[in-house]
Design an enzyme around this catalytic site. Structure first.
Site: not given
Ligand code: PEP
Ligand code: MG
Length: 763
Positions: A399, A542, A710
């Site tokens: 995070h 998302r 992503c």
């Molecule tokens: C991922 O898992 O690569 C993603 C983009 O989602 P998050 O980082 O929010 O889990």
């Molecule tokens: Mg993810």
């Protein structure tokens, strides 16, 4: 063709000989020709392979089988591949070739010399030799008969099912495919590693060498933290040395394979390379760079004091970098207090404020350096104020790392001990690129910044046009303007959990307190800010994906279930499909946006593991009045199951798919993305991850469906280049990475076009 002998020695080979010796053979020959100490090797030429096929009569038989294969019939293809491979392995090698191989082996040294036998693909335009089955490698081969059968096994690898399929799809003539085999003395390195002949980011003439004990695999795979040396080519002196604690090494395991073993205590903290070896390696690096004309990424090994150069290829990451790192002069004198991973680029100086509990964030002042075990989404308001962030825990996709990059705030994560080593009020300088926290101030002033004002990315004056779309990730609407200023082709991921976390109340709270309308409005307004910043460009929003622990500190968070492993728990689509109201309110916000004319809005479902989930989500949306056949609905591929079953998703009607590598990596190789103890094993380039990505891309392409990425891996230029080579349609990167990704994508596309043109000229 007739004149090419069965065997060519490295010394005889130049890069033009690729048709006879394959890509690997040609590059080794080229390296040897400029005086680099390459381990002795010879190549069993492609012509030898042809002679083998003709003289044994196999050519006719193989042709007969391959002519009649329906490559779309998996079972038939596998069966045909197996029978051709068996034929190639069983056939008696003609005496002339056999004798030549034996004689060359003898010439190399003693009769039981250990060699590596590798197939060397001659079709230069094979985009992924490993997938095409052309990267067969046999290590630790000893003795004539083992060598002969390894050569034949390499030949057989040309007929793997995937390779045949690939050639059929590409329209290659089965008659003209060829393979060479490299036989090279195996170097059982006592120490080994990698070298960048120039600084990989700035391009300065600083040679960076990383080395550790045992085989180089340990450094390349990231299973050990290596020593780090910097050799300044201008002054021809060693500029920097960082001696790491090297706990493990990879060594040969009997006559087959390798194993990871602990390093004995006495060598763990010992400098791996002598100063002389550093200087000598740097000199070889310089020779390679001068010869190839571009900085090189070199693999090397040392046995009994002899240096061997094992591989040299161009570095692809050099380019403009906005987030600067510390000038080495200044950093040389400063004392490093803690080290971690550089998670968000930039430098900042300020006073440490240690936050042990989110309730204490009131103590954080503008320009402070926030030091905490791990940031929580509810710390975002404090994170907005600070000049830099340092955490004990976490990796590149935690995070703190995601939000810091978006805020444009330098961050170092996974230091393990920052909250213990640093003290409140202490003046420190944070280098978010190198992952270092120094004592004191370098600039004398605080470089405090606020996210909305920092010009992280300057759009290049000459726009770079790429055929692959380069999009941007957004998590907080306030970053939308900066994201749009990069000129990105759209938003490949808008995470809405950060928007909700900013409200400091869980969706469940809004529902329980009958404030549903308020929740929908917040979502609507937040998403609209991003849509407005990207008129005419797609924005994939998302649906909610917050693990339960991230909601715990918010109002309503007390009702979140306690889970042993929230990463594997009630999150993403699996939660939305059970919490109808929560899902319905999100859909309501999307519905209003579509109604308001935002046709550029697409909706992406996270954590899907089965097509039924996509179908169910669609049904629910239909029930809530959405015309699901018109709107753009897609999925994240972040669980291996969804990569493996991608075709079923495609049949279920997804309009796009995007790799969430942050999760895909952790679920594929069982490495918790937030756990600093295993952060050095979190390997985006793990072959299993790449294999999943590769096959999913091909399936999406077959269905004409946009395939994107992503996850954080898409912000790495090397990975971006690999993805373009493998046919990805778009890449969505962090705001700070857009410029370098665009450059890497453009370069790769040009290279592909150039190679295709050269190949067609050569025909
Ligand atoms: C991922 O898992 O690569 C993603 C983009 O989602 P998050 O980082 O929010 O889990
Ligand atoms: Mg993810």
């Amino acid at each position: 063709m007739k004149d090419v002998p069965n065997i060519l020695w490295l010394e005889e080979i130049r890069k033009e000989d690729i048709a006879s010796v394959g890509g690997k053979g040609a590059s080794l020959g080229e390296m040897a020709s400029i005086g680099l100490p390459v381990p002795p090797a010879f190549v069993v030429t492609a012509q030898a392979f042809r002679r083998f096929l003709i003289e044994t009569g196999l050519e006719q038989n193989i042709f007969k089988i391959s002519e009649n294969i329906d490559v779309e019939d998996n079972a038939a293809l596998e069966k045909a591949a197996e029978s051709i491979k068996a034929m190639v392995i069983k056939a008696a090698m003609p005496d002339a070739i056999k004798n030549d191989v034996k004689a060359s082996y003898k010439k190399m040294g003693q009769s039981d010399l250990i060699v590596a036998v590798r197939s060397s693909a001659t079709a230069e335009d094979l985009p992924d030799a490993s997938f095409a089955g052309q990267q067969e490698t046999y290590l630790n081969i000893k003795g004539e008969s083992a060598l002969l059968s390894a050569v034949q096994n390499c030949w057989a690898s040309l007929y793997g099912a995937r390779a045949i399929y690939y050639r059929a799809k590409q329209g290659f003539e089965e008659h003209s495919v060829n393979i060479a085999v490299v036989v090279q003395q195996l170097v059982h390195s006592e120490k080994a590693g990698v070298m960048f002949t120039s600084h990989p980011i700035s391009g300065e003439p600083l040679t960076i060498i990383e080395g550790s004990w045992g085989l180089g695999e340990a450094v390349v795979s990231g299973s050990v933290s290596p020593d780090h040396y910097v050799f300044d080519q201008r002054t021809e002196s060693i500029g920097e040395k960082m001696i790491a604690n090297k706990k493990v090494e990879i060594i040969p395991d009997g006559s087959h394979g390798t194993k990871l073993v602990p390093v004995d205590k006495s060598r763990q903290d010992t400098q791996v390379l002598s100063n002389d070896e550093i200087a000598k390696l740097a000199m070889y690096g310089k020779i390679a760079e001068n010869h190839y004309g571009v900085p090189q990424d070199v693999e090397w090994g040392i046995v009994a004091g002899t240096i061997y150069i094992l591989q040299s290829r161009p570095i692809t990451t050099i380019g403009k970098r906005e987030g600067k790192s510390m000038s080495s002069d200044k950093s040389k004198e400063a004392k490093i207090l803690v080290k971690g991973q550089g998670a968000a680029p930039g430098i900042a100086t300020g006073k440490v404020v240690i936050i042990r509990d989110v309730k204490d964030t009131g103590a954080v002042k503008e320009g402070d350096i926030l030091v905490t075990r791990m940031t929580n989404p509810d710390m975002v308001p404090a994170m907005r104020k600070v000049a830099a962030i340092v955490t004990d825990e976490g990796g590149m996709t935690c995070h703190a790392a995601i939000v810091s990059r978006e805020l444009g705030t330098p961050a170092v994560v996974g230091t393990k001990t920052a909250t213990q080593q640093l003290t409140n009020g202490q003046l420190v300088t944070v280098d978010g690129e190198m992952g270092l926290v120094y004592e004191g101030s370098f600039t004398g002033t605080s470089t405090a910044k606020s996210g909305t004002q920092t010009p992280v990315v300057a759009v290049s004056s000459v726009p770079i046009i790429t055929a692959t779309s380069v999009k941007v990730n957004v998590s907080i609407p306030e970053a939308a303007a900066r994201a749009a200023a990069t000129g990105a082709d759209g938003v490949g991921l808008l995470r809405i959990e950060h928007l909700i976390l900013g409200l400091n109340k869980t969706p469940g709270w809004f529902i329980a307190n009958h404030k549903e309308e308020e929740f929908v409005k917040e979502l609507y307004d937040g998403i609209k800010i991003v849509l407005d910043a990207f008129p005419g460009k797609t924005v994939w929003v998302r649906t909610l994906d917050a693990p339960t622990d991230e909601f715990r500190n918010m109002q309503g968070g007390e009702n979140e279930p306690l889970e042993h492993n929230p990463m594997l728990g009630w999150r993403g689509i699996r939660r939305d499909l059970q919490s109808f109201d929560q899902f319905r309110l999100q859909v309501e916000a999307f519905k209003r946006l579509w109604k308001a004319g935002y046709e550029n809005l697409g909706v992406m479902f996270p954590m899907v593991s089965h097509p039924d989930q996509f179908i169910r989500a669609k049904e629910l949306m239909k029930g809530w009045g959405i015309d699901v056949d018109i709107v753009t609905l897609g999925i994240m591929i972040e669980i291996p199951a969804s990569a493996i079953m991608i075709e079923d998703f495609l049949k279920a009607g997804i309009k796009f798919a995007s790799f969430g590598t942050n999760d895909l990596i952790q679920y594929t190789i069982a490495i918790d993305r937030n756990n600093e103890n295993v952060a050095d094993m979190y390997n985006p380039q793990h072959p299993a991850v790449l294999a999943l990505i590769h096959s999913a891309i091909q399936q999406c392409r077959a269905y004409g469906v946009e395939c994107s990425i992503c996850g954080q891996a898409g912000s790495d230029p090397k990975m971006a280049s690999w993805l373009v080579e493998h046919g990805i349609t778009s890449i969505s990167a962090n705001i700070d990475a857009i410029a370098k990704i665009r450059e890497a994508v453009a370069k790769t596309e040009k290279r592909i076009i150039l190679e295709a043109a050269r190949n067609s000229n050569a025909e």
